[in-house]
Write a protein that holds these residues in place. Structure first.
Motif, short mmCIF file in Angstrom:
data_model
loop_
_atom_site.label_atom_id
_atom_site.label_comp_id
_atom_site.label_asym_id
_atom_site.label_seq_id
_atom_site.Cartn_x
_atom_site.Cartn_y
_atom_site.Cartn_z
N LEU A 38 13.15 -15.92 21.34
CA LEU A 38 11.82 -15.37 21.67
C LEU A 38 9.91 -16.15 21.56
O LEU A 38 9.01 -15.55 21.82
N ILE A 39 10.50 -16.69 20.82
CA ILE A 39 9.25 -18.10 20.34
C ILE A 39 8.77 -18.75 22.07
O ILE A 39 7.49 -19.11 22.30
N VAL A 40 10.03 -19.27 22.40
CA VAL A 40 10.11 -19.44 23.24
C VAL A 40 9.37 -19.20 24.90
O VAL A 40 8.52 -19.03 25.85
N ALA A 41 9.09 -17.82 24.32
CA ALA A 41 9.19 -16.02 25.00
C ALA A 41 7.54 -16.30 25.32
O ALA A 41 6.43 -15.81 25.64
N GLN A 42 7.02 -16.62 23.62
CA GLN A 42 5.76 -16.47 22.93
C GLN A 42 4.91 -17.72 23.90
O GLN A 42 3.76 -17.24 24.79
N GLY A 43 5.63 -18.64 24.46
CA GLY A 43 5.06 -19.70 25.32
C GLY A 43 4.30 -19.48 26.60
O GLY A 43 4.19 -19.93 27.34
N VAL A 44 5.50 -18.64 27.08
CA VAL A 44 5.77 -17.96 28.74
C VAL A 44 5.35 -17.15 28.61
O VAL A 44 3.72 -17.47 29.33
N TYR A 45 4.31 -16.34 27.55
CA TYR A 45 2.67 -15.57 28.02
C TYR A 45 2.14 -15.95 27.86
O TYR A 45 0.88 -16.03 27.69
N VAL A 46 1.55 -17.51 26.60
CA VAL A 46 0.35 -17.97 27.07
C VAL A 46 0.25 -19.38 28.03
O VAL A 46 -1.06 -18.80 28.85
N VAL A 47 1.35 -19.04 28.48
CA VAL A 47 0.85 -20.08 30.20
C VAL A 47 0.69 -19.20 31.13
O VAL A 47 -0.52 -19.85 32.34
#
Length: 204
Positions: A38-47
């Motif tokens: 989910l932290i990786v998914a958070q990074g995707v939403y930042v992009v």
């Protein structure tokens, strides 16, 4: 005449039972990779947020007021989903995996000090309602010209109606969760008070 209370029987767990219990208890760490994902998914939403923001800045002169509003609502939508992810990551890890030692930390979230499974469910339900509200508002803005000739906005009256119905279901679900949490909290307080009174009677 005194009454002799029979001694309480002592039961000892076998080594195999103890090992099985510890194995089941440590299995909670299998959830740790899920929260890392989910932290990786958070990074995707930042992009995604930065890409949408760049699109807003570079096309500002060609966008209408409605277009700007839709893009801003899209940015808010991304932020609210990111907030939902944070609550799931931190609250879920704290509740189901291991405590995070943040006592006294100046950046400790206010809600983390009293988080539990019920509180987390209510907060997640409220976050989902907020996200649904943003999507519904975007829909209402986009369907302003639905009755005009040659409309091709991708929305139908049935689709809008179902969005409203689903949003209402989210609200009712959040209210039900809040009510259940209130009842559970009240029952817990009554049980604690009853236990305290029992202890006071025994002491007297």
């Amino acid at each position: 005449m005194s009454i002799v209370t029979p001694p309480t029987r002592q039961f000892r767990k076998s080594p195999a039972s103890t090992a099985l219990g510890y194995t089941i208890f440590f299995s909670r760490w299998l959830q740790a990779p899920l929260y890392l994902g989910l932290i990786v998914a958070q990074g995707v939403y930042v992009v995604l947020f930065m890409r949408e923001l760049w699109h807003l800045i570079t096309h500002l002169e060609t966008l209408t007021e409605t277009g700007v509003m839709l893009l801003v609502l899209g940015l808010i939508d991304v932020v609210m989903i990111a907030n939902l992810l944070i609550m799931v990551i931190i609250g879920g890890y704290e509740t189901f995996v291991s405590k995070i030692n943040l006592d006294g930390h100046p950046d400790q979230p206010e809600w983390l000090s009293h988080v539990n499974a019920n509180v987390l469910k209510v907060k997640l339900a409220m976050a989902i309602i907020g996200i649904s509200s943003i999507h519904l508002l975007k829909t209402f803005i986009a369907v302003g010209d639905m009755g005009a000739p040659n409309y091709d906005g991708g929305y139908t009256w049935d689709g809008v109606l179902w969005q409203v119905v689903i949003h209402c279901v989210f609200i009712l679900s959040a209210m039900a969760l809040a009510w259940i949490d209130k009842i559970s909290h009240k029952a817990h307080l009554e049980a604690v008070q009853a236990h305290t009174l029992d202890d006071a009677v025994v002491t007297d």
